[in-house]
Design an enzyme around this catalytic site. Structure first.
Site, PDB file in Angstrom:
ATOM      1  N   TRP A   8       0.789  -1.231   0.000  1.00 24.95           N
ATOM      2  CA  TRP A   8       0.000   0.000   0.000  1.00 24.95           C
ATOM      3  C   TRP A   8       0.819   1.276   0.000  1.00 24.95           C
ATOM      4  O   TRP A   8       0.366   2.301  -0.468  1.00 24.95           O
ATOM      5  CB  TRP A   8      -0.948   0.015   1.195  1.00 24.95           C
ATOM      6  CG  TRP A   8      -0.296   0.293   2.509  1.00 24.95           C
ATOM      7  CD1 TRP A   8       0.176   1.510   2.936  1.00 24.95           C
ATOM      8  CD2 TRP A   8      -0.041  -0.625   3.560  1.00 24.95           C
ATOM      9  NE1 TRP A   8       0.699   1.382   4.197  1.00 24.95           N
ATOM     10  CE2 TRP A   8       0.582   0.085   4.605  1.00 24.95           C
ATOM     11  CE3 TRP A   8      -0.290  -1.984   3.733  1.00 24.95           C
ATOM     12  CZ2 TRP A   8       0.958  -0.511   5.795  1.00 24.95           C
ATOM     13  CZ3 TRP A   8       0.085  -2.572   4.923  1.00 24.95           C
ATOM     14  CH2 TRP A   8       0.704  -1.850   5.930  1.00 24.95           C
ATOM     15  N   ASN A   9       2.039   1.194   0.551  1.00 22.47           N
ATOM     16  CA  ASN A   9       2.768   2.455   0.706  1.00 22.47           C
ATOM     17  C   ASN A   9       3.464   2.807  -0.606  1.00 22.47           C
ATOM     18  O   ASN A   9       4.053   1.952  -1.235  1.00 22.47           O
ATOM     19  CB  ASN A   9       3.790   2.337   1.840  1.00 22.47           C
ATOM     20  CG  ASN A   9       4.856   1.311   1.516  1.00 22.47           C
ATOM     21  OD1 ASN A   9       4.541   0.207   1.106  1.00 22.47           O
ATOM     22  ND2 ASN A   9       6.093   1.661   1.675  1.00 22.47           N
TER      23      ASN A   9
ATOM     24  N   LYS B 256      -0.544  -5.455 -10.174  1.00 16.65           N
ATOM     25  CA  LYS B 256      -1.610  -5.570  -9.167  1.00 16.65           C
ATOM     26  C   LYS B 256      -1.366  -4.559  -8.062  1.00 16.65           C
ATOM     27  O   LYS B 256      -0.404  -4.648  -7.310  1.00 16.65           O
ATOM     28  CB  LYS B 256      -1.689  -6.972  -8.561  1.00 16.65           C
ATOM     29  CG  LYS B 256      -2.996  -7.145  -7.785  1.00 16.65           C
ATOM     30  CD  LYS B 256      -3.052  -8.377  -6.919  1.00 16.65           C
ATOM     31  CE  LYS B 256      -2.440  -8.181  -5.581  1.00 16.65           C
ATOM     32  NZ  LYS B 256      -3.038  -7.098  -4.761  1.00 16.65           N
TER      33      LYS B 256
ATOM     34  N   GLY C  91       6.656  -6.292  -0.806  1.00 23.00           N
ATOM     35  CA  GLY C  91       5.696  -6.575   0.263  1.00 23.00           C
ATOM     36  C   GLY C  91       6.404  -7.276   1.412  1.00 23.00           C
ATOM     37  O   GLY C  91       7.615  -7.143   1.570  1.00 23.00           O
ATOM     38  N   GLY C  92       5.643  -8.042   2.172  1.00 23.08           N
ATOM     39  CA  GLY C  92       6.205  -8.686   3.357  1.00 23.08           C
ATOM     40  C   GLY C  92       6.790 -10.056   3.052  1.00 23.08           C
ATOM     41  O   GLY C  92       6.424 -10.695   2.057  1.00 23.08           O
TER      42      GLY C  92
ATOM     43  N   GLU D 267      11.392  -7.398  -3.106  1.00 20.69           N
ATOM     44  CA  GLU D 267      11.786  -6.269  -2.254  1.00 20.69           C
ATOM     45  C   GLU D 267      10.930  -6.356  -0.995  1.00 20.69           C
ATOM     46  O   GLU D 267       9.738  -6.037  -1.035  1.00 20.69           O
ATOM     47  CB  GLU D 267      11.511  -4.937  -2.970  1.00 20.69           C
ATOM     48  CG  GLU D 267      12.328  -4.730  -4.216  1.00 20.69           C
ATOM     49  CD  GLU D 267      13.791  -4.484  -3.904  1.00 20.69           C
ATOM     50  OE1 GLU D 267      14.125  -4.201  -2.740  1.00 20.69           O
ATOM     51  OE2 GLU D 267      14.598  -4.609  -4.825  1.00 20.69           O
ATOM     52  N   LEU D 268      11.534  -6.794   0.107  1.00 17.99           N
ATOM     53  CA  LEU D 268      10.723  -7.086   1.284  1.00 17.99           C
ATOM     54  C   LEU D 268      11.008  -6.094   2.411  1.00 17.99           C
ATOM     55  O   LEU D 268      11.437  -4.985   2.154  1.00 17.99           O
ATOM     56  CB  LEU D 268      10.958  -8.538   1.699  1.00 17.99           C
ATOM     57  CG  LEU D 268      10.874  -9.540   0.533  1.00 17.99           C
ATOM     58  CD1 LEU D 268      11.182 -10.945   0.987  1.00 17.99           C
ATOM     59  CD2 LEU D 268       9.519  -9.483  -0.153  1.00 17.99           C
TER      60      LEU D 268
ATOM     61  N   CYS E 189       9.920   0.710   3.962  1.00 19.27           N
ATOM     62  CA  CYS E 189      10.721  -0.513   4.103  1.00 19.27           C
ATOM     63  C   CYS E 189      12.118  -0.192   4.611  1.00 19.27           C
ATOM     64  O   CYS E 189      12.737  -1.026   5.246  1.00 19.27           O
ATOM     65  CB  CYS E 189      10.789  -1.226   2.774  1.00 19.27           C
ATOM     66  SG  CYS E 189      11.353  -0.150   1.470  1.00 19.27           S
TER      67      CYS E 189
ATOM     68  N   GLU F 184       9.438  -6.333  12.275  1.00 20.06           N
ATOM     69  CA  GLU F 184       9.216  -5.046  11.611  1.00 20.06           C
ATOM     70  C   GLU F 184       7.889  -4.451  12.087  1.00 20.06           C
ATOM     71  O   GLU F 184       6.869  -5.136  12.092  1.00 20.06           O
ATOM     72  CB  GLU F 184       9.166  -5.281  10.092  1.00 20.06           C
ATOM     73  CG  GLU F 184       9.061  -4.000   9.305  1.00 20.06           C
ATOM     74  CD  GLU F 184       8.904  -4.234   7.798  1.00 20.06           C
ATOM     75  OE1 GLU F 184       8.233  -5.210   7.413  1.00 20.06           O
ATOM     76  OE2 GLU F 184       9.456  -3.436   7.033  1.00 20.06           O
TER      77      GLU F 184
HETATM   78  P1  NAD Z   1       1.848  -7.768   1.885  1.00 23.14           P
HETATM   79  O1  NAD Z   1       2.958  -8.709   1.643  1.00 23.14           O
HETATM   80  O2  NAD Z   1       0.764  -8.145   2.826  1.00 23.14           O
HETATM   81  O3  NAD Z   1       1.093  -7.379   0.526  1.00 23.14           O
HETATM   82  C1  NAD Z   1       1.772  -6.901  -0.592  1.00 23.14           C
HETATM   83  C2  NAD Z   1       1.000  -7.229  -1.846  1.00 23.14           C
HETATM   84  O4  NAD Z   1       0.922  -8.643  -2.013  1.00 23.14           O
HETATM   85  C3  NAD Z   1      -0.439  -6.727  -1.866  1.00 23.14           C
HETATM   86  O5  NAD Z   1      -0.725  -6.217  -3.155  1.00 23.14           O
HETATM   87  C4  NAD Z   1      -1.244  -7.981  -1.594  1.00 23.14           C
HETATM   88  O6  NAD Z   1      -2.546  -7.952  -2.127  1.00 23.14           O
HETATM   89  C5  NAD Z   1      -0.419  -9.019  -2.305  1.00 23.14           C
HETATM   90  N1  NAD Z   1      -0.644 -10.400  -1.845  1.00 23.14           N
HETATM   91  C6  NAD Z   1      -1.082 -10.815  -0.637  1.00 23.14           C
HETATM   92  N2  NAD Z   1      -1.116 -12.179  -0.610  1.00 23.14           N
HETATM   93  C7  NAD Z   1      -0.701 -12.608  -1.823  1.00 23.14           C
HETATM   94  C8  NAD Z   1      -0.487 -13.905  -2.396  1.00 23.14           C
HETATM   95  N3  NAD Z   1      -0.738 -15.024  -1.729  1.00 23.14           N
HETATM   96  N4  NAD Z   1      -0.026 -13.966  -3.654  1.00 23.14           N
HETATM   97  C9  NAD Z   1       0.267 -12.850  -4.353  1.00 23.14           C
HETATM   98  N5  NAD Z   1       0.090 -11.597  -3.868  1.00 23.14           N
HETATM   99  C10 NAD Z   1      -0.386 -11.479  -2.612  1.00 23.14           C
HETATM  100  O7  NAD Z   1       2.583  -6.435   2.315  1.00 23.14           O
HETATM  101  P2  NAD Z   1       1.918  -5.173   2.982  1.00 23.14           P
HETATM  102  O8  NAD Z   1       1.616  -5.532   4.389  1.00 23.14           O
HETATM  103  O9  NAD Z   1       0.858  -4.640   2.093  1.00 23.14           O
HETATM  104  O10 NAD Z   1       3.166  -4.149   2.914  1.00 23.14           O
HETATM  105  C11 NAD Z   1       4.088  -4.011   3.907  1.00 23.14           C
HETATM  106  C12 NAD Z   1       5.357  -4.780   3.601  1.00 23.14           C
HETATM  107  O11 NAD Z   1       5.951  -4.334   2.384  1.00 23.14           O
HETATM  108  C13 NAD Z   1       6.391  -4.523   4.671  1.00 23.14           C
HETATM  109  O12 NAD Z   1       7.033  -5.704   5.054  1.00 23.14           O
HETATM  110  C14 NAD Z   1       7.377  -3.596   3.988  1.00 23.14           C
HETATM  111  O13 NAD Z   1       8.657  -3.561   4.535  1.00 23.14           O
HETATM  112  C15 NAD Z   1       7.358  -4.092   2.587  1.00 23.14           C
HETATM  113  N6  NAD Z   1       7.895  -3.084   1.670  1.00 23.14           N
HETATM  114  C16 NAD Z   1       9.122  -3.307   1.057  1.00 23.14           C
HETATM  115  C17 NAD Z   1       9.675  -2.347   0.215  1.00 23.14           C
HETATM  116  C18 NAD Z   1      11.008  -2.544  -0.482  1.00 23.14           C
HETATM  117  O14 NAD Z   1      11.228  -1.921  -1.511  1.00 23.14           O
HETATM  118  N7  NAD Z   1      11.913  -3.368   0.020  1.00 23.14           N
HETATM  119  C19 NAD Z   1       8.982  -1.170  -0.026  1.00 23.14           C
HETATM  120  C20 NAD Z   1       7.761  -0.968   0.608  1.00 23.14           C
HETATM  121  C21 NAD Z   1       7.228  -1.951   1.438  1.00 23.14           C
END
Ligand code: NAD
Length: 487
Positions: free
Chosen positions: A149-150, A173, A225-226, A247-248, A281, A379
């Site tokens: 989301w961010n 997506k 994402g996470g 990128e987590l 992140c 985190e």
């Molecule tokens: P998340 O992992 O819950 O979700 C991220 C995305 O994945 C969303 O679009 C979600 O709908 C999708 N998703 C969820 N389940 C899925 C599945 N089974 N298969 C495919 N896609 C799926 O992350 P979040 O909670 O929305 O975001 C926060 C995380 O993102 C934090 O850990 C943060 O550090 C990380 N982040 C990393 C960076 C980077 O560049 N390293 C940048 C920003 C955020």
């Protein structure tokens, strides 16, 4: 209520489902978002697959692709104020930050526009006579880009820019939390004149994500994402053996030595952890401070944390806005409670404020006497700083590397030789020395360990969306000898 649509195969359309998006400043629903099901995802991936092979895209020169990207960059720059308002409304990220960040997103598209016709192959000095051997760099195929989301426009630009420069097509997506700016961005892709299907943008939750990542036409999954979601994605990638770049999260150390410029370091620390309400992140979420300056440094950041202007994200004077979701606020409050139970000491902040919206105050936890506190490993993705004291450089390095993450790090010292030793010793994808949180389209970005793999930004990212074809060409006119005749 405002309504948003998907962008699939060059057309704007509703999703199979729909959901209400909440304004994090008030908690009230403000817009109706489309929700993709597996059939929507399948149509988008098929459109991207067709577009990948169609002459309207595959037949374009790299220079022509670059020109389309340049047009997109200009449109992003023009639309930046509106996109910033939308992102602020839908995610709660403050207008100061969304305005500056989205204007800079245009620079990412400009950088990759310029790079499109500089992705070169190579000629090999092969060890055989009468043979020419060279390498062609070809686009890898259809890319699935998934963002949290961010900063959705920023995190998608670092995927869309290099993938298009390389000649790929994409299905993007958006996160189901705060998708408005990315769905609106689709209008700019359309206006820029990309052929239908080259970029498709939809939103939805895990169901849509799973359908996308396991689709047989996906060649590369670019995910931000996470780590837990990343594990699901890597399992899904096994279906097609598709490439992944991940990128987590992070638990990045921010290290302050006793010879540092404390005022400068305090400003960097406060922006490093409280900017974007900590939903970053690279947040410098673990302060490692040398004992001799601990009290002086903590006093500075405590004063700044308490003076921060918390308020409505659409106001220019606001410095910290709400979190994106209530779920996120609950997670943060729970992790703080568990850390206090483990012996962490609350320096400031910590409590959920009264009133509407998903606000949470800047918070500092001193964990110097609580080495097992969970806030040192987990985190937050929120405005919470955990502090640890150290005595020696060796101890600082050990603490810095005492994490499964490896994304970013900051070192504040006036000693050049110590800075170099720390740069060598820290296990992280980024080391910032006497600065923090600087990014650029020219500089690769990414981590290792639980922070993922692959790099976004720079030339490396564009090459990551290509595959190498080795070409052998025989230059002799002599017939190839019969292999079964002994000579
Ligand atoms: P998340 O992992 O819950 O979700 C991220 C995305 O994945 C969303 O679009 C979600 O709908 C999708 N998703 C969820 N389940 C899925 C599945 N089974 N298969 C495919 N896609 C799926 O992350 P979040 O909670 O929305 O975001 C926060 C995380 O993102 C934090 O850990 C943060 O550090 C990380 N982040 C990393 C960076 C980077 O560049 N390293 C940048 C920003 C955020």
């Amino acid at each position: 209520m405002d309504r948003f649509q998907h962008y699939i195969d060059g057309r704007f359309e509703d999703g199979a489902g729909a959901f209400e998006s909440l304004d994090p400043a008030t908690g009230a629903a403000w817009a109706l978002m489309p929700a993709a099901d597996a059939a929507d995802v399948d149509r988008a991936v098929r459109a991207a697959h067709r577009a990948f092979h169609a002459p309207e895209w595959a037949g374009l020169t790299a220079t022509a692709r670059g020109k389309l990207l340049l047009r997109l960059a200009d449109l992003v720059q023009e639309a930046a104020p509106r996109l910033a308002q939308l992102e602020t409304r839908d995610t709660g990220k403050i207008i100061r930050e969304t305005s500056a960040q989205i204007a800079y997103v245009a620079e990412y598209y400009r950088y990759y526009a310029g790079l499109a016709d500089k992705i070169e192959g190579a000629h090999l000095p092969i060890d055989k006579p009468d043979m020419e051997v060279w390498l062609r760099r070809e686009p890898v195929g259809v890319v699935a880009a998934i963002v949290p989301w961010n900063s959705q426009l920023f995190l998608s630009a670092v995927k869309i820019g290099p993938a298009l420069a390389a000649g790929c097509t994409l299905v993007v997506k958006a996160s189901e939390d705060g998708p408005a700016p990315l769905l609106e961005f689709a209008r700019l892709v359309h206006a820029a004149g990309f052929p239908p299907g080259v970029v498709n943008i939809l939103t939805g939750g895990p169901e849509a994500g799973r359908a996308l990542t396991s689709h047989p036409h996906i060649a590369h999954i670019a995910f931000t994402g996470g780590p837990e979601t990343a594990r699901h994605i890597v399992r899904a990638s096994a279906e097609n053996l598709s490439k992944t770049s991940l990128e987590l999260g992070g638990k990045s150390p921010f290290i302050v030595f006793d010879d540092a410029d404390l005022d400068s370091a305090a400003n960097a620390q406060v922006s490093g952890i409280f900017a974007a309400t900590g939903q970053s992140c690279v947040a410098g979420s673990r302060l490692l401070v040398q004992r001799g300056v601990k009290d002086a440094f903590l006093a500075r950041i405590k004063a700044k944390a308490e003076a921060v202007a918390i308020g409505a994200p659409d106001q220019m004077e606001t410095e910290v806005g709400p979190l994106c979701t209530l779920r996120q606020r609950d997670r943060i409050a729970d992790l703080i409670a568990r850390s206090l139970d483990a012996g962490a000491r609350l320096v400031t902040g910590g409590g959920v404020p009264e009133g509407p919206g998903f606000y949470f105050p800047p918070t500092i936890l001193d964990c110097s006497d609580a080495p097992a506190a969970p806030c040192l490993n987990e985190e937050f993705f929120g405005p919470v700083l955990s502090v640890v004291t150290f005595d020696t450089e060796i101890e600082a390095l050990r603490l810095a590397n005492d994490t499964e993450y490896g994304l970013a790090s900051g070192v504040f010292t006036r000693s050049l030789t110590r800075a170099h030793r720390m740069i060598r010793g820290i296990r992280a994808g980024i080391v910032w020395v006497n600065t923090y949180r600087a990014v650029s389209p020219i500089a690769p970005f990414g981590g290792h360990g639980l922070s993922g793999h692959g790099r976004e930004g720079g030339l490396a990212a564009a090459l990551d969306y290509t595959t190498v074809k080795t070409v052998w060409l025989r230059t002799s006119d002599d017939p190839i000898p019969d292999p079964f005749v002994m000579r």
